[in-house]
Scaffold this motif. Structure first.
Motif, PDB file in Angstrom:
ATOM      1  N   VAL A  48       0.858  -1.176   0.000  1.00  0.00           N
ATOM      2  CA  VAL A  48       0.000   0.000   0.000  1.00  0.00           C
ATOM      3  C   VAL A  48       0.902   1.236   0.000  1.00  0.00           C
ATOM      4  O   VAL A  48       1.720   1.427   0.896  1.00  0.00           O
ATOM      5  N   VAL A  49       0.718   2.055  -1.023  1.00  0.00           N
ATOM      6  CA  VAL A  49       1.614   3.191  -1.211  1.00  0.00           C
ATOM      7  C   VAL A  49       1.516   4.167  -0.043  1.00  0.00           C
ATOM      8  O   VAL A  49       2.509   4.767   0.357  1.00  0.00           O
ATOM      9  N   ALA A  50       0.317   4.325   0.523  1.00  0.00           N
ATOM     10  CA  ALA A  50       0.135   5.270   1.624  1.00  0.00           C
ATOM     11  C   ALA A  50       0.996   4.916   2.824  1.00  0.00           C
ATOM     12  O   ALA A  50       1.277   5.774   3.666  1.00  0.00           O
ATOM     13  N   ASP A  51       1.430   3.665   2.922  1.00  0.00           N
ATOM     14  CA  ASP A  51       2.248   3.229   4.053  1.00  0.00           C
ATOM     15  C   ASP A  51       3.741   3.392   3.791  1.00  0.00           C
ATOM     16  O   ASP A  51       4.558   3.106   4.673  1.00  0.00           O
ATOM     17  N   ILE A  52       4.114   3.821   2.579  1.00  0.00           N
ATOM     18  CA  ILE A  52       5.528   4.021   2.251  1.00  0.00           C
ATOM     19  C   ILE A  52       5.897   5.458   2.592  1.00  0.00           C
ATOM     20  O   ILE A  52       5.388   6.403   1.984  1.00  0.00           O
TER      21      ILE A  52
END
Length: 466
Positions: A48-52
């Motif tokens: 999940v990109v939001a967690d990067i």
């Protein structure tokens, strides 16, 4: 009524009112978008990109330090943080209405009466001293009006937090893109300067050849035209680089140290990792702008509860206890205690439809926020779909431009050899030079587009707020 009994009534009212609210049950609207991106299969195993975090995504240490500077100094982000503090204070003010406001007071009342108003026929001065503690007009929230307003203020506060996160996401992407654009324009400037220097030497040789009668005036003017074009490009890109540096300084909020400026664009591009496309579109609900729209929808939903509660009676309590005396030294003496208890009930009977209109406004505002929430998801889906559509062809464009530059370099080398051997005219050599110069410029532009696409996908998928 004894103080103990009064306290019991108040606590009973609190317990009875704590369980009632007229706010409609909240249901998140269904996302009006497909479950996966066009041409990409959804995969729940994809990261999940939001967690990067942005520190993990951007590998170049200069860019990371520049982003950190912008987060600390950017004025727009600072305003967003202050908006959070303001909304938090508004929530605390609204929440305070749920509790009784207890006040203490000490006062004196003095009154002089003329002799014709007293039984003795002499003027008198009456004094009264009092010391009290109590609560004033505290509303018992039987129907949840105050709690609904408190919930509305809370959701508004949380929406400002999401707005601040969204501002950070945008700022991170803007700084990265400005940094990459500066790298591209610096590379274009160096290419123009190099081409200008090469054309200067070529013009000098052509002028000597013309003076010796080996070249025509047309060849001389063509060489001068090519040189002047490269000179103009060098001046134009020099100004553009200065504008890029000014734009970057504005985003960062402070002068940018020279050691944080980018090097060659190709180095900046290779430091950015690619994102997986197999992420379900449901991750859009984690984007700050979508979460902000949902918080605003929740706040509008809570407003309906407050508007409904306004149709029902309001019960408020005013109570005080203390001591009173006609003399100051007897204020705390035996038998000077006093108390008062004033419950009040207010029932709306006629208001010309104002309460009904207020409820209609709240319900319509809820429907507006539903539409805004759905539009936020649709806009987010389009942004990601556009980014993925660009990425699908950028690799092919980049490879084609590399091949074009290689072919143009070889064509220039062959044209130069043929011209020196007298096989071709100078016009063919100039044409090959112009083709090579244009191909090199296009390659830099595609490299910038490819790097910017990675930044854009990171932003539109919700990354950059950590």
């Amino acid at each position: 009524m004894t103080p103990i009994r009064t306290t019991g009534i108040i606590m009973s009212a609190l317990l009875a009112g704590a369980c009632t609210t007229l706010t409609p049950d909240y249901e998140r609207p269904a996302a009006p978008v497909p479950a996966s991106w066009p041409g990409a299969a959804a995969s729940s195993d994809a990261a999940v990109v939001a967690d990067i975090g942005w520190r993990d995504y951007f590998a170049d240490p200069r860019l990371r330090e520049l982003i950190a500077l912008s987060l600390a100094n950017n004025r727009d982000l600072r305003v967003s943080a202050l908006n959070i503090e303001q909304a938090r204070a508004q929530y605390r003010i609204q929440r305070a209405d749920s509790f009784p406001a207890v006040n203490a007071g000490i006062g004196e009342t003095a009154q002089r009466l003329p002799g014709d108003l007293t039984s003795s026929g002499k003027p008198t001065i009456n004094r009264q001293y009092s010391a009290t503690i109590g609560l004033s007009a505290w509303e018992l929230d039987f129907f949840g009006r105050i709690r609904s307003l408190s919930e509305q203020a809370l959701e508004t506060y949380l929406a400002t937090e999401e707005a601040r996160r969204g501002a950070q996401v945008s700022l991170v992407a803007e700084v990265a893109n400005a940094w990459l654009t500066l790298a591209a324009d610096r590379e274009l400037r160096e290419l123009a300067r190099s081409t200008f220097e090469t054309q200067q030497k070529s013009l000098s040789l052509t002028r000597k050849s013309f003076e010796a009668g080996a070249s025509s005036a047309l060849e001389l003017r063509q060489a001068e035209t090519t040189m002047q074009r490269a000179r103009a490009d060098a001046a134009r890109y020099t100004a553009q680089v200065a504008r890029d540096e000014n734009a970057l300084a504005l985003l960062v909020g402070t002068p940018v140290p020279a050691d944080l400026l980018p090097g060659r664009l190709v180095d900046a591009v290779t430091a950015l990792p690619e994102l997986e496309a197999g992420v379900p579109s449901s991750v859009l609900t984690r984007r700050p702008d979508v979460l902000q729209a949902e918080r605003q929808l929740r706040a509008a939903n809570a407003s309906i509860g407050a508007a409904r509660a306004a149709f029902f009676p309001r019960i408020s309590l005013t109570a005080s206890a203390g001591t009173a005396s006609s003399t100051l030294d007897g204020l705390f003496g035996s038998g000077s205690g006093t108390w008062s208890f004033v419950p009040q009930l207010s029932l709306p009977i006629f208001n010309a439809g104002a309460l009904r209109a207020s409820l209609d406004v709240a319900e319509i505002q809820r429907d507006i926020n539903i539409a805004n929430y759905e539009k936020a998801i649709q806009s987010a889906f389009r942004e990601v779909a556009d980014g993925l559509a660009d990425r699908a062809t950028l690799a092919e464009q980049l490879d084609a431009e590399r091949q074009l530059v290689a072919a143009s370099e070889e064509a220039f080398r062959l044209s130069d050899a043929r011209y020196r051997n007298g096989v071709d005219s100078y016009l063919g050599l100039l044409d090959a030079q112009r083709s090579l110069y244009a191909a090199q410029q296009e390659l830099i532009g595609v490299r910038l587009s490819e790097a910017a696409n990675r930044v854009t996908l990171y932003k539109v998928m919700g990354g950059g707020w950590k």
